[in-house]
Enzyme design. Structure first.
Site, PDB file in Angstrom:
ATOM      1  N   HIS A   1     -81.481 -21.186  79.272  1.00  0.00           N
ATOM      2  CA  HIS A   1     -81.436 -22.553  78.726  1.00  0.00           C
ATOM      3  C   HIS A   1     -81.774 -22.545  77.240  1.00  0.00           C
ATOM      4  O   HIS A   1     -81.151 -23.252  76.448  1.00  0.00           O
ATOM      5  CB  HIS A   1     -82.445 -23.465  79.459  1.00  0.00           C
ATOM      6  CG  HIS A   1     -82.133 -23.681  80.897  1.00  0.00           C
ATOM      7  ND1 HIS A   1     -80.855 -23.665  81.420  1.00  0.00           N
ATOM      8  CD2 HIS A   1     -82.945 -23.930  81.969  1.00  0.00           C
ATOM      9  CE1 HIS A   1     -80.898 -23.890  82.723  1.00  0.00           C
ATOM     10  NE2 HIS A   1     -82.148 -24.044  83.083  1.00  0.00           N
TER      11      HIS A   1
ATOM     12  N   THR B   1     -84.901 -19.973  82.433  1.00  0.00           N
ATOM     13  CA  THR B   1     -85.409 -20.740  81.288  1.00  0.00           C
ATOM     14  C   THR B   1     -84.927 -20.128  79.974  1.00  0.00           C
ATOM     15  O   THR B   1     -84.558 -20.847  79.034  1.00  0.00           O
ATOM     16  CB  THR B   1     -86.959 -20.735  81.314  1.00  0.00           C
ATOM     17  OG1 THR B   1     -87.386 -21.367  82.515  1.00  0.00           O
ATOM     18  CG2 THR B   1     -87.532 -21.479  80.125  1.00  0.00           C
TER      19      THR B   1
ATOM     20  N   ILE C   1     -85.366 -15.183  92.409  1.00  0.00           N
ATOM     21  CA  ILE C   1     -86.546 -15.657  93.147  1.00  0.00           C
ATOM     22  C   ILE C   1     -86.226 -15.857  94.619  1.00  0.00           C
ATOM     23  O   ILE C   1     -87.011 -15.507  95.504  1.00  0.00           O
ATOM     24  CB  ILE C   1     -87.110 -16.941  92.493  1.00  0.00           C
ATOM     25  CG1 ILE C   1     -87.609 -16.600  91.078  1.00  0.00           C
ATOM     26  CG2 ILE C   1     -88.236 -17.530  93.326  1.00  0.00           C
ATOM     27  CD1 ILE C   1     -88.142 -17.780  90.293  1.00  0.00           C
TER      28      ILE C   1
ATOM     29  N   CYS D   1    -110.054 -28.538  82.062  1.00  0.00           N
ATOM     30  CA  CYS D   1    -109.630 -29.813  82.660  1.00  0.00           C
ATOM     31  C   CYS D   1    -109.992 -29.805  84.141  1.00  0.00           C
ATOM     32  O   CYS D   1    -110.402 -28.789  84.699  1.00  0.00           O
ATOM     33  CB  CYS D   1    -108.131 -30.040  82.476  1.00  0.00           C
ATOM     34  SG  CYS D   1    -107.101 -28.982  83.519  1.00  0.00           S
TER      35      CYS D   1
ATOM     36  N   LEU E   1     -88.905 -25.279  94.716  1.00  0.00           N
ATOM     37  CA  LEU E   1     -89.138 -24.548  93.470  1.00  0.00           C
ATOM     38  C   LEU E   1     -87.975 -24.717  92.506  1.00  0.00           C
ATOM     39  O   LEU E   1     -88.160 -24.857  91.308  1.00  0.00           O
ATOM     40  CB  LEU E   1     -89.382 -23.068  93.775  1.00  0.00           C
ATOM     41  CG  LEU E   1     -89.729 -22.198  92.574  1.00  0.00           C
ATOM     42  CD1 LEU E   1     -90.769 -21.157  92.943  1.00  0.00           C
ATOM     43  CD2 LEU E   1     -88.517 -21.501  91.980  1.00  0.00           C
TER      44      LEU E   1
ATOM     45  N   CYS F   1    -108.119 -27.219  86.275  1.00  0.00           N
ATOM     46  CA  CYS F   1    -108.645 -25.863  86.029  1.00  0.00           C
ATOM     47  C   CYS F   1    -110.012 -25.676  86.687  1.00  0.00           C
ATOM     48  O   CYS F   1    -110.280 -24.640  87.312  1.00  0.00           O
ATOM     49  CB  CYS F   1    -108.789 -25.617  84.523  1.00  0.00           C
ATOM     50  SG  CYS F   1    -107.229 -25.209  83.704  1.00  0.00           S
TER      51      CYS F   1
ATOM     52  N   ARG G   1     -74.393 -12.243  95.523  1.00  0.00           N
ATOM     53  CA  ARG G   1     -75.808 -12.542  95.786  1.00  0.00           C
ATOM     54  C   ARG G   1     -76.104 -12.577  97.291  1.00  0.00           C
ATOM     55  O   ARG G   1     -77.172 -12.169  97.722  1.00  0.00           O
ATOM     56  CB  ARG G   1     -76.183 -13.878  95.127  1.00  0.00           C
ATOM     57  CG  ARG G   1     -76.133 -13.754  93.607  1.00  0.00           C
ATOM     58  CD  ARG G   1     -76.630 -14.987  92.892  1.00  0.00           C
ATOM     59  NE  ARG G   1     -77.008 -14.613  91.527  1.00  0.00           N
ATOM     60  CZ  ARG G   1     -77.548 -15.438  90.645  1.00  0.00           C
ATOM     61  NH1 ARG G   1     -77.794 -16.695  90.974  1.00  0.00           N
ATOM     62  NH2 ARG G   1     -77.866 -15.015  89.445  1.00  0.00           N
TER      63      ARG G   1
ATOM     64  N   HIS H   1     -90.593 -14.479  78.352  1.00  0.00           N
ATOM     65  CA  HIS H   1     -91.956 -14.554  78.877  1.00  0.00           C
ATOM     66  C   HIS H   1     -92.224 -13.619  80.060  1.00  0.00           C
ATOM     67  O   HIS H   1     -93.369 -13.372  80.399  1.00  0.00           O
ATOM     68  CB  HIS H   1     -92.286 -16.005  79.276  1.00  0.00           C
ATOM     69  CG  HIS H   1     -91.344 -16.573  80.281  1.00  0.00           C
ATOM     70  ND1 HIS H   1     -90.171 -17.190  79.940  1.00  0.00           N
ATOM     71  CD2 HIS H   1     -91.387 -16.586  81.631  1.00  0.00           C
ATOM     72  CE1 HIS H   1     -89.532 -17.578  81.029  1.00  0.00           C
ATOM     73  NE2 HIS H   1     -90.241 -17.222  82.066  1.00  0.00           N
TER      74      HIS H   1
ATOM     75  N   LEU I   1     -85.227 -26.328  90.223  1.00  0.00           N
ATOM     76  CA  LEU I   1     -85.331 -27.576  89.466  1.00  0.00           C
ATOM     77  C   LEU I   1     -83.987 -28.285  89.439  1.00  0.00           C
ATOM     78  O   LEU I   1     -83.030 -27.779  88.847  1.00  0.00           O
ATOM     79  CB  LEU I   1     -85.777 -27.277  88.038  1.00  0.00           C
ATOM     80  CG  LEU I   1     -87.161 -26.635  87.913  1.00  0.00           C
ATOM     81  CD1 LEU I   1     -87.427 -26.216  86.474  1.00  0.00           C
ATOM     82  CD2 LEU I   1     -88.240 -27.579  88.401  1.00  0.00           C
TER      83      LEU I   1
END
Lengths: 352, 352, 352, 352
Positions: free
Chosen positions: D46, D43, D183, D100, D270, D103, D208, D67, D272
């Protein structure tokens, strides 16, 4: 904020008394609820009678008790964002810490630091009660306000009926409900609404057995006159009940529950026995591959969603179970009635 | 077809005797297995000693006993299509009817009309044994023939370790194994192979505790000298074991198992207690939302696939558990050894 | 044993013809069923019309087709023990090998060597049909004989509605049924009987939509006139349907199904699309954590137990779905009716 | 509180720049983390490259991104009770609303009002970052501080490998991992640690693939040179992989994943894809009864407990996957390396 009437344990002994005390203020993350209805639970009877359990469990007096409650949010403390004054809410009574390992893995109702509303905190037999905002469930449309305080014990029944493994064993399977107090009565109706067949209600009290019939039981069994194990076995072609919901806490009934259970069946234990219970693990659990599931409280808050749907859509009607209503000042009559064996759920209305 | 040696109960009392009897013939849907290895189970010790259980359970004498078995298919009866003479097979010992409601719903191992090889039928402590073709599991590559007779008790351990709910609670969670006989020892290794952390082995016999260490236990606990509840609780930061595997059948140990169980945890009961067991259901089951699962036999045949993979890939090595080997004629020595407390799994080889 | 009338594909082309042929004899493990009712499935329409699928799938002609069937056991072959002549049975149409790895792990309905009655073997549009004894389900009391041939497609609906994960997501949750042919119509009623709320029926054919209303749908949606994604989303407070049952096989509808699915929801795919289907996996599956479950046949035989209970207790009434009945000789009219869009389930009665 | 360096998107275009900005202050329920390690996710690439997804998804510039982060709690805002300054924490990056319906039913990671750290809020490629106290996971002993920022993507792998149904299909079953970025590489090792057999790693990049071998893959498959469907099928005796973990997002690979899946198998999605994906639902999903599970984020916080155990006990060693380390000021080199195809996980250290 003024004062309110509250039903208080003032000493460590039998009974309780109405007192005029200050309306509490909601702290951070808490809401103040103006009580509309507060129903009497078996736990409240123990506290009222002050039995051995109460002596050991209640941390201090004086305290206000009562925990099955619904009412209007009157005020909110700091850091409350999603519930607003004026909302009509029912209370989840398990107050979880939110940070222990069970809370962090989605099982807050068995929190390691669990506190109970009206047991560990001041309760709801009063004009107002403070509850954590997290525990305030907005009741929504379709549920009669007078019925909303029983969402908490109804949720017990929902949770026990589904079990902790998801409830896939319930539809189209025979279910035996042992003990037809309010939670057992709710379970009878819930099992029916979820497609169980057939539902056995086992209860020595004739009035409660009759209520079980009203709630949809297919067969009513009086264990003081008949052998419930024999009847359930016979009526299921020798298989036994795929699901047994134990709501009585009676040691003999628990043993019978394991005996009427089908091979590979599931038994939810919710009723609290007075002491240790002796079981035939070999033939009734191990060779049978029984699943015995302890049940307490309600999944927070999946059970509340299920409860809301069952009640608001009319899938289950709790009216027959609500046998008596009293204003709060007639609490002595209310407690006598609840203990009499001639009542199911008794609700007190502090505002009436 | 000639004769064979067979270890037989000839009377209802202690002991057994070798006899030369006719080799049985496989009937429709059955296969005749030339026995390579037959190991001694606790059940066989009961039959040998002729205790109260044996007196009540064994339908008739004379009979050949023994049920943990592997060998070569020697002949097949009519209507056997998928197993051929020459195949090396191990035997599933639960003989299911195939048509009762538990069989028809994929739970043949708890069949309502269950019969057990070597208990209800003539068994495997002999040159040859007849088993239903359905019960003959082709062992395949990677498993030593001498180890194949223990696939049956190993399968018990696999089934108990996964539990009847799928085993999703096992990986990364603390697991306590109570009782380190052969099945407990297998469970220690299986739990480790499936990613459990940490594995507690609770066993009073020092030799067996040492074996548990070899099988991969992270902590060894002697319950005759230490308090296993305290240790498991402390070593899991107060949470308790997420999974307890009860293999001892000891009433006190079962009670301790419920006490060391984490809130929301699962306990598999496989060990058979001598009599009824008294439990504190309130604090150890209900308020904790424990799941107590009875375990018997093996899922037919998912457990056999799992067993085959665990053994053939070397994920689990059963060698340390196989402590003694005897030719069949030294059966007295074999049974004494198995009962001595200085052995784990004892295997007899009829052909040697 | 004499002769019987049979509806046969005599050549690889459109149509079929009635012929008088020998009554077959049951082989080992088989039973001969005198057909009472045989209903027309979409598969039978494909075979009748001889479309591309039929051309590729049907192994040989001449062959008798038809597989949804109920009737009396007339005779049993060798090695049949649990079904006796005179029993009234319905047929499971998935003929499993019993020995492949899926069969050995309790998933016989997706057997690696699966054969289908009336597709790979001679079928049931005839006076008599042979089925494996294992596949003969004794119908029992409480189910009208005229309705028993639809237990097979009803079982499809039961299996799709429960899903392969147990159906715990069904009760008290919103369910959308896409496509209201007979199986979709059954699903509407099953979802209601199992406590779903609310049930959306999505179907462009007005007659079928009306039937969906009779079967208990809470909301009827015409996807040719309204946007079903928008309606389902709006009527569930923006959450979407927790369960989507896709019975149409329409590529656009499948895509819409993923869009109306709630976060974390489950979609059962049963309808067979004509070709590959294009999906937005990112937003409609991955970020949503959707579960997409392929569904075929019925669990053998858990689904049959569930089916039997739902029908025999009156929890579901299939009468509205059975729109037409014909004697076998009026097969042309029967097939025209079934294909017309003005019928739901069409049943033929060879004996009438 | 002074200033810090932060890697910022300053305009809507390629690249990013280091700026000296004010250290943020933690608000109510938030903590300020002094960043030790922050790793680069796909991400982040990107966002750095500013592709179409970033253009549509990033709400505003300037913003600090990043993150995957671990560091020391420097300060806590009001109403933070359970995390103290000095604690070493990793961040859960899904910021949930808590109120919500998803949650409230234990599925906060697919919250309807989900925000992502470093996407919807200022992120962690900086000296300090603010995160909700709820999202700060105390790392504990046994995990190297340099490895703690990868707990977040490792958690993705844990969640995908267990799947949303509990992971009972993993142990002793063949597992195919498609795509061996970080991952996928983690998943190979996790599957092995949980007892899977055998693990196939499918990846065109030779470096890899070699890493997959180091992480424990049993078979390495180059899909640009070999047919992975054929190999997986052949190496599983024609059954296919019981579990497929799709980490590539490549449309062709997703289709292949469905084809190599066993009957009744489970596929976690998983990776995308760039756009809609076309699938053969009939043969590869419906007739096979495949389960296709969308996977995103991590269960909050069951996955973090599992992650912590797998890493702290050494069950999985992530070292081989961490191929490069850079101080923050060499961010250009770090991003080039991460995008080069010659790296797996690249970590930046703002404090070095």
């Amino acid at each position: 904020m003024g004062t309110m009437r509250a039903l208080r344990k003032t000493s460590k002994g039998r009974g309780a008394g109405l007192e005029e005390i200050a309306i509490p203020e909601p702290g951070e993350g808490e809401v103040l609820v103006r009580v509309h209805a507060a129903s009497i639970c078996g736990t409240d009877l123990h506290i009222y009678e002050w039995n051995e359990w109460a002596e050991n469990r209640i941390p201090r007096v004086p305290m206000t008790f009562g925990h099955e409650v619904a009412g209007w949010v009157e005020a909110v403390g700091p850091e409350v964002h999603h519930v607003q004054p004026g909302a009509f809410v029912a209370a989840e009574t398990h107050i979880a810490c939110g940070i222990c390992s069970t809370c962090r893995t989605g099982r807050a109702h068995i929190c390691r630091n669990l506190r109970i509303l009206g047991v560990d905190t001041d309760g709801a037999f009063a004009g107002y009660v403070v509850v954590p905002a997290q525990n305030a469930w907005v009741v929504g449309e379709g549920i009669h306000p007078d019925h909303a305080s029983v969402m908490e014990p109804f949720g017990n029944a929902v949770h026990a009926t589904f079990g902790t493994e998801g409830g896939e064993d319930l539809p189209t399977n025979p279910v035996a409900v042992i003990g037809c107090g309010p939670i057992g009565l709710f379970s009878v109706a819930i099992a029916r609404a979820l497609g169980a067949w057939k539902v056995f209600a086992i209860e020595p009290n004739a009035e409660r057995r009759a209520l079980a019939g009203k709630m949809g039981a297919d067969l009513l069994i009086d264990p003081s006159a008949e052998d419930p194990v024999e009847i359930v076995t016979r009526e299921t072609d020798g298989n036994g009940a795929e699901v047994v919901l134990e709501m009585s806490g009676n040691a003999k009934a628990i043993d019978q529950g394991t005996r009427m259970l089908a091979r590979g069946g599931r038994m939810s234990l919710l009723g609290l026995p007075d002491g240790p219970v002796t079981l035939d693990l070999n033939d009734q659990v191990i060779f049978k591959e029984a699943k015995i599931l302890g049940i307490t409280g309600r999944e927070m808050f999946r059970t509340w969603q299920q409860t809301t749907t069952l009640l608001s859509t009319g899938r289950v009607d709790v009216s027959p179970v609500i046998t008596h209503r009293f204003p709060l000042e007639r609490f002595e009559e209310a407690f006598e009635t609840a203990a009499s064996g001639h009542a199911a759920k008794v609700i007190m209305f502090p505002g009436s």
